[in-house]
Each structure stands twice: as structure tokens, then as C-alpha cells.
Design a protein around this motif. Structure first.
Motif, PDB file in Angstrom:
ATOM      1  N   TYR A 127      36.815   7.265  57.796  1.00 19.60           N
ATOM      2  CA  TYR A 127      37.696   8.431  57.769  1.00 19.60           C
ATOM      3  C   TYR A 127      38.667   8.432  58.942  1.00 19.60           C
ATOM      4  CZ  TYR A 127      35.043  10.358  53.882  1.00 19.60           C
ATOM      5  OH  TYR A 127      34.475  10.547  52.642  1.00 19.60           O
ATOM      6  N   ALA A 144      37.729   6.967  51.374  1.00 21.99           N
ATOM      7  CA  ALA A 144      38.181   7.933  52.372  1.00 21.99           C
ATOM      8  C   ALA A 144      39.670   8.207  52.208  1.00 21.99           C
ATOM      9  CB  ALA A 144      37.886   7.416  53.779  1.00 21.99           C
ATOM     10  N   GLU A 182      40.250  10.559  49.219  1.00 27.04           N
ATOM     11  CA  GLU A 182      39.917  11.955  49.520  1.00 27.04           C
ATOM     12  C   GLU A 182      40.924  12.584  50.477  1.00 27.04           C
ATOM     13  OE1 GLU A 182      35.081  12.160  48.965  1.00 27.04           O
ATOM     14  OE2 GLU A 182      35.869  11.782  50.979  1.00 27.04           O
ATOM     15  N   ILE A 183      41.309  11.853  51.523  1.00 25.56           N
ATOM     16  CA  ILE A 183      42.267  12.397  52.491  1.00 25.56           C
ATOM     17  C   ILE A 183      43.632  12.567  51.853  1.00 25.56           C
ATOM     18  CG2 ILE A 183      43.474  11.915  54.664  1.00 25.56           C
ATOM     19  CD1 ILE A 183      40.888  10.488  55.589  1.00 25.56           C
ATOM     20  N   LEU A 237      39.502  16.557  59.954  1.00 29.20           N
ATOM     21  CA  LEU A 237      38.539  15.931  59.050  1.00 29.20           C
ATOM     22  C   LEU A 237      37.256  16.754  58.935  1.00 29.20           C
ATOM     23  CD1 LEU A 237      38.944  12.199  60.167  1.00 29.20           C
ATOM     24  CD2 LEU A 237      39.585  13.134  57.939  1.00 29.20           C
ATOM     25  N   TRP A 248      37.900  19.733  56.747  1.00 31.65           N
ATOM     26  CA  TRP A 248      37.882  19.366  55.316  1.00 31.65           C
ATOM     27  C   TRP A 248      36.463  19.068  54.847  1.00 31.65           C
ATOM     28  CZ3 TRP A 248      42.602  15.638  56.013  1.00 31.65           C
ATOM     29  CH2 TRP A 248      43.788  16.368  55.860  1.00 31.65           C
ATOM     30  N   TYR A 249      35.660  18.460  55.710  1.00 26.81           N
ATOM     31  CA  TYR A 249      34.261  18.181  55.358  1.00 26.81           C
ATOM     32  C   TYR A 249      33.521  19.494  55.097  1.00 26.81           C
ATOM     33  CZ  TYR A 249      29.393  16.630  55.786  1.00 26.81           C
ATOM     34  OH  TYR A 249      28.060  16.387  55.555  1.00 26.81           O
ATOM     35  N   LYS A 284      35.839  19.001  50.825  1.00 25.18           N
ATOM     36  CA  LYS A 284      36.888  18.103  50.345  1.00 25.18           C
ATOM     37  C   LYS A 284      36.590  16.638  50.662  1.00 25.18           C
ATOM     38  CE  LYS A 284      40.605  21.547  50.654  1.00 25.18           C
ATOM     39  NZ  LYS A 284      41.895  21.904  51.294  1.00 25.18           N
ATOM     40  N   LEU A 285      35.733  16.394  51.641  1.00 22.68           N
ATOM     41  CA  LEU A 285      35.347  15.035  52.020  1.00 22.68           C
ATOM     42  C   LEU A 285      33.844  14.896  51.826  1.00 22.68           C
ATOM     43  CD1 LEU A 285      37.340  14.641  55.379  1.00 22.68           C
ATOM     44  CD2 LEU A 285      38.155  14.265  53.038  1.00 22.68           C
ATOM     45  N   LYS A 286      33.438  13.892  51.058  1.00 20.69           N
ATOM     46  CA  LYS A 286      32.030  13.692  50.749  1.00 20.69           C
ATOM     47  C   LYS A 286      31.689  12.206  50.913  1.00 20.69           C
ATOM     48  CE  LYS A 286      32.118  17.498  47.400  1.00 20.69           C
ATOM     49  NZ  LYS A 286      31.959  17.890  45.968  1.00 20.69           N
TER      50      LYS A 286
END
Length: 325
Positions: free
Chosen positions: A124, A155, A158-159, A282, A285-286, A290-292
Motif C-alpha cells: 500500500y 493495492a 483499491e487505492i 491509507l 481508508w482502511y 475501502k482497503l482490505k
């Protein structure tokens, strides 16, 4: 402590698993009790002497780790023993303890486990730096991610979505593309089903893509660049395919496009405040879901060599993690 050791350059099967002395942190270092360590493409290179850094023998591979701070050097003020952290080690992560530069260590969110943290920092961090600082990706632009099922590729998918882009994911199998779709990709391209350039032409109505994220290199590098939009940016992230491609110099001229290098490790060291701001975003967002981070497979420390071989053979989907404790 136990550690995986590289005593001479060679393939993963030449690594050993041995008892070694515990490390001692220097003034600007943190001593980490390692709980989990991420496996990354540089690990496949550093043990064969093909990476830009060549540590003195014997050394442990493992460029990122997550765990608990045991001790801090006298010049370290932002961390303390007991902190749950993750960060870059350079090498040394495939061990029960590692002394690592404090500037590359960050506390991890309370709701993030060690395996997820070990799968987070390099992938990420690289993709965020690539898309924000290097590509200046804007909402509404089109992002093509090559190798979209790998750690950095997922990554980037997602970003890219979190930044408001339309994301086109490219991979070599339907199974890998399904993973990219689950990560939020809007459109999918299978390399084996016709020309990459023609598929991109159809998907973009002939306009091309604004940003290309390429951690793979290899034969699709030039074909992808020929599909770039006016004022497009192609991100050179890595060469997982093995060979380092070349590009006719007239193509950037004709496209008014940029070929942009991405070296997140150096960026994090040279611009620590910008890197910290990236991770604050980041982590936000996690927390929003939104980030997994996808950890597809874990290996115990004594089987770290198998983990490196698994990644080097390009079998991995998402991230492979060595579970130390």
C-alpha cells in the motif's frame, strides 16, 4: 533466537533455519519482536544478489515486518516498548527479532491484526506513493493496473477506486481477475484473450488510459504504453516478469506522455512527512473498509524459503505472509 539465513547468493532452497544471537538496536533503531513478515518481490532478488542492496553474509531476507516494540534506541522518541507497529526492515524480517530503522516504523491501527499489517506497508505504501506523488491521479481518470492480482496490484486497484478513478485490471487468468473484481476493478482484461492494445482501445473508445501502473515489466510494457492517453503517465514499479523492458524514445514524444519511476523505499526515507501523510490517509481508508489486504497464504518461519519460492514462481494471489508467532 531463530532466523532464516542467507549465507551465499542462491535460490530459496539454499536458505537455512538456525539459532542466532539476538540483535541490538543502534541509536536510531527499534528492536522488534516479529509476529508476521510480508513476502515481497525484492526478497526473491536479494537472496540471489540481484537487488540494489547486497547485505553482508549471513543475513535474513524479509523487507517488512509487523510486531511489538521491545526496545528503542536513544534517539528514537516517537515509539516506546509495547507499541504495536509495522515497517520496513530492508532485510532481516524473517527472524524472531529484528533491529530496524525507526524512520520506517509506524504504529498500526488498533483494529489491524499483525498479518494484515505485515501485508500492508510495502504494497500500500508503494501504490499510494505511485498514484499520488508520481502519477497525480485525479478523480474521473482511467487507471490501468497490470498484474492486478498481486500484492501491489490489488493495492493499486483499491487505492485507485478510493481516489475516484475508473480502474481497468489486467491479469493472466479468470481466477486472478475475479480477485481484482472483488477488490473493486470496474473493467477486466485477460492477457490471453486477444491484444491488450485492442481491448484497451475498445474499453476507452479509442482515448487510451490516463495512468498505467506496471509492477510486471515484460512483453506488455510497450504494448500498454502504446495505449496511453495524451498527457498519460506510465508508472515503472517493478519487473516481476523477470526481464527489464525497453521503450522506443519517440513514443513518449508522440503521446505527450511521461514514463515515471517509482521507488517508494527511497521516498519514505527522503520525504518522511509526505510518507506519514500517505499512511494517515491509507489508515483512514482502511478504517472505512475501502482497503482490505488480501493474505492468500501464510507460512511458518521455518518454511520461509517456500514462501519466497511461491512468490518467485508468480503463484501468489494477493499477499503471502510468514507467520513468526
Amino acid at each position: 533466537m531463530k532466523a532464516v539465513l542467507c549465507k551465499a547468493f542462491g535460490p530459496p532452497e539454499t536458505l537455512t533455519f538456525e539459532e542466532v544471537a539476538n540483535p541490538t538496536p543502534k541509536k536510531n533503531e527499534v528492536l522488534l519482536q516479529v509476529h508476521a513478515a510480508g513476502v515481497n518481490f525484492p526478497d526473491t532478488l536479494i537472496i540471489e544478489g540481484k537487488y540494489q542492496f547486497k547485505p553482508p553474509f549471513p543475513f535474513s531476507p524479509g523487507g517488512e515486518a509487523a510486531g511489538v516494540v521491545l526496545e528503542v534506541g536513544e534517539k528514537v522518541t516517537h515509539l516506546k516498548p509495547g507499541d504495536r507497529v509495522m515497517g520496513l526492515t530492508g532485510w532481516g524480517g524473517f527472524a524472531e527479532q529484528v533491529a530496524m530503522p525507526a524512520h520506517g516504523v509506524l504504529p498500526i491501527p488498533a483494529d489491524m491484526g499483525f498479518e494484515a499489517a505485515a501485508a500492508f506497508s510495502m504494497t500500500y505504501g508503494t501504490s499510494m506513493h505511485a498514484l499520488k506523488q508520481r502519477a497525480n491521479l485525479q478523480a474521473g481518470e482511467t487507471l490501468l493496473v497490470l498484474g492486478a492480482s498481486g500484492g501491489v496490484g490489488l493495492a493499486a486497484v483499491e487505492i485507485g477506486k478510493a481516489m475516484g478513478a475508473r480502474v481497468i485490471a489486467a491479469a493472466s487468468t479468470r481466477e486472478k481477475l475475479d480477485v481484482a473484481r472483488a477488490a473493486g476493478a470496474d473493467d477486466l482484461i485477460n492477457y490471453t484473450e486477444g491484444s491488450l492494445k485492442e481491448q484497451l482501445k475498445t474499453l476507452t473508445n479509442g482515448q487510451g488510459v490516463d495512468v498505467i501502473y506496471d509492477p510486471v515489466g515484460g512483453p506488455f510494457f510497450e504494448e500498454a504504453f502504446r495505449s496511453i492517453a495524451w498527457n498519460g503517465r506510465m508508472l515503472v514499479v517493478g519487473f516481476a516478469a523477470g526481464g527489464i523492458p525497453s521503450l522506443p524514445a519517440n513514443l513518449p514524444l508522440l503521446k505527450g506522455a511521461s514514463l515515471v519511476g517509482v521507488f517508494w523505499g527511497s521516498f519514505a526515507q527522503r520525504q518522511p512527512q509526505d510518507n506519514l501523510a500517505n499512511f494517515q490517509q491509507l489508515f483512514s481508508w482502511y478504517g472505512e473498509g475501502k482497503l482490505k489486504p488480501l493474505v492468500s497464504q501464510t507460512f511458518p518461519l521455518e518454511r520461509a524459503a517456500e514462501a519466497i519460492a511461491h512468490l518467485g514462481q508468480r503463484k501468489a494471489v494477493g499477499k503471502v505472509v510468514v507467520k513468526v508467532r
